[in-house]
Design an enzyme around this catalytic site. Structure first.
Site, mmCIF file in Angstrom:
data_model
loop_
_atom_site.group_PDB
_atom_site.id
_atom_site.type_symbol
_atom_site.label_atom_id
_atom_site.label_comp_id
_atom_site.label_asym_id
_atom_site.label_seq_id
_atom_site.Cartn_x
_atom_site.Cartn_y
_atom_site.Cartn_z
ATOM 1 N N MET A 30 0.844 -1.194 0.000
ATOM 2 C CA MET A 30 0.000 0.000 0.000
ATOM 3 C C MET A 30 0.885 1.252 0.000
ATOM 4 O O MET A 30 0.420 2.346 0.329
ATOM 5 C CB MET A 30 -0.935 -0.010 1.216
ATOM 6 C CG MET A 30 -1.878 -1.221 1.182
ATOM 7 S SD MET A 30 -3.425 -0.974 2.047
ATOM 8 C CE MET A 30 -2.861 -0.698 3.707
ATOM 9 N N HIS A 37 9.414 -3.500 3.366
ATOM 10 C CA HIS A 37 8.960 -3.735 1.990
ATOM 11 C C HIS A 37 10.147 -4.074 1.084
ATOM 12 O O HIS A 37 10.060 -4.940 0.211
ATOM 13 C CB HIS A 37 8.289 -2.481 1.417
ATOM 14 C CG HIS A 37 6.997 -2.110 2.079
ATOM 15 N ND1 HIS A 37 6.834 -0.952 2.785
ATOM 16 C CD2 HIS A 37 5.803 -2.737 2.113
ATOM 17 C CE1 HIS A 37 5.589 -0.875 3.230
ATOM 18 N NE2 HIS A 37 4.945 -1.949 2.846
ATOM 19 N N GLN A 153 -2.649 -12.434 7.657
ATOM 20 C CA GLN A 153 -2.885 -12.115 6.237
ATOM 21 C C GLN A 153 -2.178 -13.138 5.336
ATOM 22 O O GLN A 153 -2.764 -13.650 4.370
ATOM 23 C CB GLN A 153 -2.383 -10.707 5.938
ATOM 24 C CG GLN A 153 -2.316 -10.375 4.464
ATOM 25 C CD GLN A 153 -1.956 -8.920 4.205
ATOM 26 O OE1 GLN A 153 -2.788 -8.052 4.323
ATOM 27 N NE2 GLN A 153 -0.712 -8.650 3.844
ATOM 28 N N VAL A 176 10.697 -7.608 9.549
ATOM 29 C CA VAL A 176 11.883 -6.749 9.692
ATOM 30 C C VAL A 176 11.613 -5.737 10.795
ATOM 31 O O VAL A 176 10.539 -5.124 10.845
ATOM 32 C CB VAL A 176 12.209 -6.033 8.361
ATOM 33 C CG1 VAL A 176 13.437 -5.145 8.503
ATOM 34 C CG2 VAL A 176 12.433 -7.057 7.252
ATOM 35 N N SER A 186 4.295 1.032 7.922
ATOM 36 C CA SER A 186 4.038 2.386 7.421
ATOM 37 C C SER A 186 3.310 3.196 8.485
ATOM 38 O O SER A 186 3.430 4.415 8.544
ATOM 39 C CB SER A 186 3.184 2.324 6.152
ATOM 40 O OG SER A 186 3.811 1.507 5.201
HETATM 41 O O1 PAF Z 1 -0.232 -5.866 3.460
HETATM 42 C C1 PAF Z 1 -0.645 -4.929 2.753
HETATM 43 O O2 PAF Z 1 0.028 -3.919 2.570
HETATM 44 C C2 PAF Z 1 -2.021 -5.037 2.109
HETATM 45 O O3 PAF Z 1 -2.908 -5.698 2.943
HETATM 46 C C3 PAF Z 1 -1.987 -5.675 0.716
HETATM 47 C C4 PAF Z 1 -1.518 -7.129 0.782
HETATM 48 C C5 PAF Z 1 -1.070 -4.891 -0.204
HETATM 49 C C6 PAF Z 1 -3.384 -5.671 0.097
HETATM 50 O O4 PAF Z 1 -3.875 -4.379 -0.045
#
Ligand code: PAF
Length: 279
Positions: A30, A37, A153, A176, A186
């Site tokens: 996102m 990331h 998730q 991390v 974020s």
């Molecule tokens: O983990 C995230 O940043 C979000 O949940 C994702 C997997 C990009 C889906 O919008």
């Protein structure tokens, strides 16, 4: 590095790589990218010839009173980060590209998403699974890399891919941390200096619980209590502290199989999540 704003352009660019026999890894994000990331990007680079990062703040995974509007965004900075890490393309759609005005189809996982963040954030995982399947269908990636900070998730996405026979390999990369232990997110940007200092009670509690577990403690309640006390003493508001079976996400009273000790807690208005694996 190319910036792709439409589905047609994305398919055309990625199809041309595929025609050259190249494989494609997707890192869904996102945006407001941080080193966590970037570690996913580094992992993706090991797994495929081309790396695509998607940057999309997906509205359907936010509840009505959540932080969709103020979620941090800085595309220029994200673009520079991706370029510096050798990303091949950024898929950067807007809402009109991702959702038709009369969008009415959803992907719903009905077991793993009932607990933890799913219980605290109704509809959240429906939004996640739906957008992730859309990203898979748009990019037709071979591999997708997710972070273990969002352990629930990652598990739900693996379940979706398994149950719906989605031809994508899912890689879950390690969590991390900042040098002082705070899990990278974020949302850390929202924390005041004082909140950030107090939020270290989360990782400190998880470390202490890991040490207790290593010393032989197998009672989930004792491990959770240790974490809860640290967070409460630091003025955090606990959403959940749980020990779950790592495959089923069912609560464990005794840690007698691979487990995850997971936390969600608020410092100020910021909801943070973190976890450790207990093996
Ligand atoms: O983990 C995230 O940043 C979000 O949940 C994702 C997997 C990009 C889906 O919008």
């Amino acid at each position: 590095m190319i910036i792709l704003r439409s589905i047609a352009d994305t398919r055309a660019a990625l199809d041309s790589w595929r025609r050259q026999g190249q494989t494609i890894a997707l890192v869904p994000t996102m945006g407001y990218l941080h080193e966590g990331h970037m570690s996913l990007v580094d992992e993706a680079k090991k797994r495929a010839d081309r790396v695509v990062v998607s940057i999309y703040v997906n509205p359907t995974q936010f509840g009505p009173n959540e932080d969709l509007d103020k979620y941090p965004r800085d595309f220029a900075r994200d673009e520079a980060c991706c370029k510096a890490h050798g990303v091949d393309a950024i898929f950067y759609p807007d809402n009109a590209v991702m959702y038709c005005p009369d969008h009415s189809c959803w992907v719903t996982e009905e077991s793993l998403s009932q607990t933890m963040c799913g219980a605290a954030r109704p509809g959240h995982f429906r939004g996640v699974t739906t957008v992730v399947l859309k990203l898979f269908n748009i990019t037709r990636c071979d591999v997708a890399v997710f972070g273990r900070k969002d352990a629930q998730q990652a598990l739900i996405i693996c379940r979706m891919v398994r149950d719906l026979n989605v031809p994508v390999e899912i890689v879950v990369a390690p969590l991390v941390r900042e040098p002082d232990g705070l899990a990278m997110s974020s949302r850390n940007k929202y924390l005041s200096d004082d909140e950030r200092r107090r939020a270290l009670s989360i990782s400190a509690g998880l470390n202490q619980a890991t040490a207790l577990f290593a010393g032989g403690q197998r009672q989930a309640a004792a491990l959770c209590d240790l974490v809860k006390t640290g967070i409460a003493n630091a003025g955090g508001k606990i959403d959940y502290v749980v020990v779950m079976d790592r495959d089923s996400l069912r609560p464990l009273a005794t840690v007698d199989r691979p487990a995850v000790l997971a936390v969600a807690a608020f410092f100020g208005k910021t909801r943070l999540i973190d976890n450790v694996f207990l093996d």
